[in-house]
Scaffold this motif. Structure first.
Motif, PDB file in Angstrom:
ATOM      1  N   LEU A  63      43.381  49.092  33.310  1.00  0.00           N
ATOM      2  CA  LEU A  63      43.534  48.064  33.959  1.00  0.00           C
ATOM      3  C   LEU A  63      42.625  47.606  35.013  1.00  0.00           C
ATOM      4  CD1 LEU A  63      45.957  46.054  35.157  1.00  0.00           C
ATOM      5  CD2 LEU A  63      46.534  48.015  36.885  1.00  0.00           C
ATOM      6  N   GLU A  64      42.033  48.290  35.556  1.00  0.00           N
ATOM      7  CA  GLU A  64      40.946  47.910  36.605  1.00  0.00           C
ATOM      8  C   GLU A  64      39.805  47.249  35.824  1.00  0.00           C
ATOM      9  OE1 GLU A  64      42.254  50.967  36.412  1.00  0.00           O
ATOM     10  OE2 GLU A  64      42.975  51.140  38.533  1.00  0.00           O
ATOM     11  N   MET A  65      39.556  47.801  34.694  1.00  0.00           N
ATOM     12  CA  MET A  65      38.345  47.295  33.866  1.00  0.00           C
ATOM     13  C   MET A  65      38.670  45.893  33.226  1.00  0.00           C
ATOM     14  SD  MET A  65      35.493  48.906  34.474  1.00  0.00           S
ATOM     15  CE  MET A  65      36.301  48.609  36.136  1.00  0.00           C
ATOM     16  N   LYS A  66      40.009  45.855  32.823  1.00  0.00           N
ATOM     17  CA  LYS A  66      40.607  44.588  32.345  1.00  0.00           C
ATOM     18  C   LYS A  66      40.303  43.363  33.376  1.00  0.00           C
ATOM     19  CE  LYS A  66      43.950  46.384  29.101  1.00  0.00           C
ATOM     20  NZ  LYS A  66      45.283  46.597  28.548  1.00  0.00           N
ATOM     21  N   VAL A  67      40.709  43.811  34.445  1.00  0.00           N
ATOM     22  CA  VAL A  67      40.681  42.718  35.575  1.00  0.00           C
ATOM     23  C   VAL A  67      39.066  42.145  35.974  1.00  0.00           C
ATOM     24  CG1 VAL A  67      40.779  42.493  38.174  1.00  0.00           C
ATOM     25  CG2 VAL A  67      42.736  43.338  36.862  1.00  0.00           C
ATOM     26  N   CYS A  68      38.132  43.389  35.900  1.00  0.00           N
ATOM     27  CA  CYS A  68      36.883  43.130  36.020  1.00  0.00           C
ATOM     28  C   CYS A  68      36.294  42.345  34.851  1.00  0.00           C
ATOM     29  CB  CYS A  68      36.079  44.322  36.072  1.00  0.00           C
ATOM     30  SG  CYS A  68      36.454  45.407  37.765  1.00  0.00           S
ATOM     31  N   TYR A  69      36.794  42.574  33.703  1.00  0.00           N
ATOM     32  CA  TYR A  69      36.305  41.873  32.665  1.00  0.00           C
ATOM     33  C   TYR A  69      36.667  40.498  32.671  1.00  0.00           C
ATOM     34  CZ  TYR A  69      35.094  40.642  27.625  1.00  0.00           C
ATOM     35  OH  TYR A  69      34.640  40.018  26.644  1.00  0.00           O
ATOM     36  N   PHE A  70      38.140  40.282  33.019  1.00  0.00           N
ATOM     37  CA  PHE A  70      38.513  38.745  33.067  1.00  0.00           C
ATOM     38  C   PHE A  70      37.402  37.990  34.296  1.00  0.00           C
ATOM     39  CE2 PHE A  70      41.148  35.993  35.512  1.00  0.00           C
ATOM     40  CZ  PHE A  70      41.406  35.020  34.560  1.00  0.00           C
ATOM     41  N   LEU A  71      37.304  38.585  35.264  1.00  0.00           N
ATOM     42  CA  LEU A  71      36.604  37.871  36.409  1.00  0.00           C
ATOM     43  C   LEU A  71      34.895  37.714  35.999  1.00  0.00           C
ATOM     44  CD1 LEU A  71      37.652  39.927  39.460  1.00  0.00           C
ATOM     45  CD2 LEU A  71      38.328  37.647  38.927  1.00  0.00           C
ATOM     46  N   GLN A  72      34.450  38.514  35.257  1.00  0.00           N
ATOM     47  CA  GLN A  72      33.134  38.466  34.758  1.00  0.00           C
ATOM     48  C   GLN A  72      32.803  39.549  33.383  1.00  0.00           C
ATOM     49  OE1 GLN A  72      30.547  36.327  35.568  1.00  0.00           O
ATOM     50  NE2 GLN A  72      29.467  37.149  33.882  1.00  0.00           N
ATOM     51  N   PRO A  73      33.039  38.723  32.416  1.00  0.00           N
ATOM     52  CA  PRO A  73      32.771  39.677  31.071  1.00  0.00           C
ATOM     53  C   PRO A  73      31.302  40.335  31.144  1.00  0.00           C
ATOM     54  CG  PRO A  73      33.207  37.359  30.673  1.00  0.00           C
ATOM     55  CD  PRO A  73      33.154  37.713  32.094  1.00  0.00           C
TER      56      PRO A  73
ATOM     57  N   THR B  72      39.300  44.193  43.450  1.00  0.00           N
ATOM     58  CA  THR B  72      40.219  45.111  44.132  1.00  0.00           C
ATOM     59  C   THR B  72      41.496  44.082  44.680  1.00  0.00           C
ATOM     60  OG1 THR B  72      38.466  46.343  45.088  1.00  0.00           O
ATOM     61  CG2 THR B  72      40.669  46.619  46.268  1.00  0.00           C
ATOM     62  N   TYR B  73      41.521  43.047  45.083  1.00  0.00           N
ATOM     63  CA  TYR B  73      42.487  42.226  45.236  1.00  0.00           C
ATOM     64  C   TYR B  73      43.398  41.961  44.279  1.00  0.00           C
ATOM     65  CZ  TYR B  73      45.583  38.075  46.330  1.00  0.00           C
ATOM     66  OH  TYR B  73      46.479  37.448  46.527  1.00  0.00           O
ATOM     67  N   TYR B  74      42.784  41.762  43.090  1.00  0.00           N
ATOM     68  CA  TYR B  74      43.616  41.446  41.780  1.00  0.00           C
ATOM     69  C   TYR B  74      44.126  42.704  41.273  1.00  0.00           C
ATOM     70  CZ  TYR B  74      41.839  36.686  42.234  1.00  0.00           C
ATOM     71  OH  TYR B  74      41.745  35.240  42.628  1.00  0.00           O
ATOM     72  N   ILE B  75      43.606  43.592  41.469  1.00  0.00           N
ATOM     73  CA  ILE B  75      43.932  45.271  40.724  1.00  0.00           C
ATOM     74  C   ILE B  75      45.315  45.472  41.524  1.00  0.00           C
ATOM     75  CG2 ILE B  75      43.544  47.540  40.592  1.00  0.00           C
ATOM     76  CD1 ILE B  75      40.717  46.453  39.839  1.00  0.00           C
ATOM     77  N   GLU B  76      45.108  45.142  42.844  1.00  0.00           N
ATOM     78  CA  GLU B  76      46.306  45.615  43.808  1.00  0.00           C
ATOM     79  C   GLU B  76      47.394  44.757  43.514  1.00  0.00           C
ATOM     80  OE1 GLU B  76      46.433  48.545  45.360  1.00  0.00           O
ATOM     81  OE2 GLU B  76      44.539  48.869  44.311  1.00  0.00           O
ATOM     82  N   PHE B  77      47.189  43.631  43.303  1.00  0.00           N
ATOM     83  CA  PHE B  77      48.203  42.604  43.149  1.00  0.00           C
ATOM     84  C   PHE B  77      48.953  42.817  42.064  1.00  0.00           C
ATOM     85  CE2 PHE B  77      49.999  38.923  41.310  1.00  0.00           C
ATOM     86  CZ  PHE B  77      50.597  38.109  42.407  1.00  0.00           C
TER      87      PHE B  77
ATOM     88  N   ILE C  61      22.186  39.491  46.549  1.00  0.00           N
ATOM     89  CA  ILE C  61      23.127  39.883  45.613  1.00  0.00           C
ATOM     90  C   ILE C  61      23.842  41.039  46.316  1.00  0.00           C
ATOM     91  CG2 ILE C  61      22.903  41.859  43.706  1.00  0.00           C
ATOM     92  CD1 ILE C  61      20.313  40.299  42.803  1.00  0.00           C
ATOM     93  N   ASP C  62      23.402  41.781  47.387  1.00  0.00           N
ATOM     94  CA  ASP C  62      24.549  42.765  48.266  1.00  0.00           C
ATOM     95  C   ASP C  62      25.671  41.815  48.550  1.00  0.00           C
ATOM     96  OD1 ASP C  62      22.585  44.920  47.879  1.00  0.00           O
ATOM     97  OD2 ASP C  62      21.863  44.667  49.984  1.00  0.00           O
ATOM     98  N   ASN C  63      25.564  40.717  48.915  1.00  0.00           N
ATOM     99  CA  ASN C  63      26.859  39.949  49.410  1.00  0.00           C
ATOM    100  C   ASN C  63      27.620  39.584  48.158  1.00  0.00           C
ATOM    101  OD1 ASN C  63      26.115  40.367  52.165  1.00  0.00           O
ATOM    102  ND2 ASN C  63      25.222  38.113  52.203  1.00  0.00           N
ATOM    103  N   ALA C  64      26.988  39.378  47.078  1.00  0.00           N
ATOM    104  CA  ALA C  64      27.936  38.919  45.898  1.00  0.00           C
ATOM    105  C   ALA C  64      28.425  40.170  45.383  1.00  0.00           C
ATOM    106  CB  ALA C  64      26.751  38.295  44.977  1.00  0.00           C
ATOM    107  N   VAL C  65      27.899  41.277  45.415  1.00  0.00           N
ATOM    108  CA  VAL C  65      28.254  42.753  45.080  1.00  0.00           C
ATOM    109  C   VAL C  65      29.721  42.933  45.702  1.00  0.00           C
ATOM    110  CG1 VAL C  65      28.104  44.906  44.857  1.00  0.00           C
ATOM    111  CG2 VAL C  65      26.424  43.612  43.793  1.00  0.00           C
ATOM    112  N   GLU C  66      29.671  42.760  47.109  1.00  0.00           N
ATOM    113  CA  GLU C  66      30.777  42.918  48.080  1.00  0.00           C
ATOM    114  C   GLU C  66      31.742  42.121  47.787  1.00  0.00           C
ATOM    115  OE1 GLU C  66      30.292  43.015  52.244  1.00  0.00           O
ATOM    116  OE2 GLU C  66      28.374  43.977  52.057  1.00  0.00           O
ATOM    117  N   LYS C  67      31.531  40.694  47.307  1.00  0.00           N
ATOM    118  CA  LYS C  67      32.307  39.742  47.141  1.00  0.00           C
ATOM    119  C   LYS C  67      33.372  40.024  45.657  1.00  0.00           C
ATOM    120  CE  LYS C  67      34.841  35.729  47.412  1.00  0.00           C
ATOM    121  NZ  LYS C  67      36.078  35.924  47.705  1.00  0.00           N
TER     122      LYS C  67
END
Length: 82
Positions: free
Chosen positions: A15-25, A68-73, A56-62
């Motif tokens: 699930l976590e990686m599906k969300v990440c893949y959706f955000l940025q493949p 995390t927000y979408y995974i928890e949702f 890049i550090d700020n982009a990684v944080e974002k």
């Protein structure tokens, strides 16, 4: 632009990686296993470009924050408990 998965199917991801893949493949040469790995390897790309973040550090944080927000949702509102 990142190449889409070829050999690995998105349905095979956690699930976590599906969300990440959706955000940025990512391409299937280097599949991340955690949100943090994803953010450091490819997740920052979307945020670096779209939000003009100063580092890049700020982009990684974002990227981590959004994923995390979408995974928890999803876990709270959509996922079926077994």
């Amino acid at each position: 632009m990142m190449k889409r998965l070829n050999n690995l199917k998105a349905s095979d991801l956690s699930l976590e990686m599906k969300v990440c893949y959706f955000l940025q493949p990512w391409n299937d040469n280097n599949t991340p296993n955690t949100v943090e790995e994803w953010a450091e390897e490819v997740g920052f790309c979307k945020y670096k470009e779209q939000e003009n973040l100063d580092s890049i550090d700020n982009a990684v944080e974002k990227a981590i924050s959004d994923a995390t927000y979408y995974i928890e949702f999803i876990k709270k509102h959509v996922a079926v408990n077994n």
